[in-house]
Scaffold this motif. Structure first.
Motif, short mmCIF file in Angstrom:
data_model
loop_
_atom_site.label_atom_id
_atom_site.label_comp_id
_atom_site.label_asym_id
_atom_site.label_seq_id
_atom_site.Cartn_x
_atom_site.Cartn_y
_atom_site.Cartn_z
N ALA A 167 0.72 -1.12 0.08
CA ALA A 167 -0.13 0.01 0.13
C ALA A 167 1.02 1.10 -0.06
N VAL A 168 1.87 1.21 0.90
CA VAL A 168 2.82 2.53 0.86
C VAL A 168 3.61 2.66 -0.55
N LEU A 169 4.06 1.78 -1.24
CA LEU A 169 4.64 1.59 -2.43
C LEU A 169 3.68 2.18 -3.49
N ALA A 170 2.44 1.66 -3.47
CA ALA A 170 1.45 2.14 -4.48
C ALA A 170 0.98 3.59 -4.33
N VAL A 171 0.87 4.19 -2.96
CA VAL A 171 0.70 5.34 -2.71
C VAL A 171 1.90 6.49 -3.31
N THR A 172 3.27 5.91 -2.92
CA THR A 172 4.38 6.83 -3.47
C THR A 172 4.50 6.70 -5.06
N VAL A 173 4.09 5.45 -5.68
CA VAL A 173 4.02 5.63 -7.06
C VAL A 173 2.86 6.60 -7.58
N LEU A 174 1.84 6.46 -7.06
CA LEU A 174 0.84 7.54 -7.54
C LEU A 174 1.19 8.85 -7.18
N ALA A 175 1.74 9.22 -5.94
CA ALA A 175 2.12 10.68 -5.50
C ALA A 175 3.15 11.09 -6.86
N ALA A 176 4.19 10.21 -7.04
CA ALA A 176 5.20 10.66 -8.02
C ALA A 176 4.47 10.84 -9.37
N ALA A 177 3.58 10.27 -9.69
CA ALA A 177 2.94 10.26 -11.04
C ALA A 177 2.21 11.45 -11.24
N ALA A 178 1.57 12.00 -10.02
CA ALA A 178 0.64 13.19 -9.95
C ALA A 178 1.72 14.40 -9.96
N LEU A 179 2.80 14.36 -9.39
CA LEU A 179 3.85 15.37 -9.46
C LEU A 179 4.26 15.50 -10.84
N TRP A 180 4.62 14.49 -11.48
CA TRP A 180 5.11 14.53 -12.84
C TRP A 180 3.93 15.22 -13.71
N TRP A 181 2.72 14.86 -13.40
CA TRP A 181 1.76 15.23 -14.51
C TRP A 181 1.51 16.60 -14.11
N ARG A 182 1.49 17.20 -12.78
CA ARG A 182 1.18 18.35 -12.44
C ARG A 182 2.53 19.51 -13.00
N LEU A 183 3.69 18.87 -12.78
CA LEU A 183 5.01 19.92 -12.85
C LEU A 183 5.39 19.55 -14.40
N GLY A 184 5.30 18.74 -15.19
CA GLY A 184 5.73 18.24 -16.23
C GLY A 184 7.10 17.97 -16.26
N THR A 185 7.91 17.75 -17.42
CA THR A 185 9.25 17.52 -17.52
C THR A 185 9.94 18.43 -17.02
N PRO A 186 11.11 18.07 -16.06
CA PRO A 186 11.96 19.07 -15.47
C PRO A 186 12.64 19.82 -16.38
#
Length: 219
Positions: A75-94
């Motif tokens: 569950a912790v790993l799933a939440v971490t992956v989802l958070a990273a994906a949401a951050l990437w989608w929000r900020l775009g490519t660095p």
């Protein structure tokens, strides 16, 4: 006379004994024969097996330290992956941070006409990214030559657009869009196209004829 047919003791040969060390060496030589290792896993397979064993042991230790055990860890790993994906989608490519002193221009000072000629040459060859970069430089250099912008090393495209909008408020939106296009192809890893270049070229020609608001916009 009675016969004394007693038991006849037969002499026996003592067993052959081999010292321990020579026996071990002989066994090792025997077991080293290729016949005994035909089905052994390869070196790569053994390395992979050890790697996955280490990963499994690490996973077990992590799950033991996480509330809920294995399910909690998943569950912790799933939440971490989802958070990273949401951050990437929000900020775009660095975007690559600009580190040079001259962000918009290079070291060599060139006129607006020079940048326009280079931009048109890139466009004629279909190099739209380079054409957009050079056309944006032509826009800013032209404003500097007309004293609508003070020549300033290290100025970014966004800063130039914001400063130019003070004396050219009717073109503020187009200036911001041009700066964003420059940043996207220079730092954002995007590829320009003919339409993007055409918009910057039209803006350059329009600004060259535009009359500035010398007193600045009213509040």
């Amino acid at each position: 006379m009675m016969s004394t047919g007693g038991l006849i003791t037969r002499a026996t040969t003592p067993p052959v004994t081999t010292p321990r060390d020579p026996a071990r060496e002989a066994a090792e030589r025997e077991l080293s024969e290729p016949l005994y290792h035909a089905n052994d896993p390869s070196l790569l397979q053994r390395a992979l097996d050890r790697f996955w064993e280490a990963v499994g042991a690490l996973f077990e230790r992590a799950s033991g330290a996480t509330p809920g055990g294995t399910l909690g860890l998943l569950a912790v790993l799933a939440v971490t992956v989802l958070a990273a994906a949401a951050l990437w989608w929000r900020l775009g490519t660095p975007r690559r941070a600009a580190t040079g002193a001259d962000v918009l221009f290079g070291d060599r000072t060139r006129t607006a006409a020079d940048h326009r000629a280079t931009a048109d040459a890139h466009a004629a060859a279909g190099r739209w990214t380079e054409a957009v970069q050079e056309r944006m430089r032509a826009v800013v250099r032209s404003l500097e030559e007309r004293t609508l912008l003070d020549p300033r090393p290290g100025r970014t495209a966004d800063e130039a657009a914001a400063e130019a909008a003070r004396s050219l408020p009717d073109h503020a939106t187009a200036l911001r869009a041009a700066a964003r296009a420059f940043d996207d192809v220079t730092y954002g890893g995007r590829t320009a196209d003919a339409d993007t270049y055409a918009r910057l070229r039209a803006l350059d020609l329009t600004l060259d004829r535009a009359k500035p608001l010398l007193t600045g916009p009213t509040a």
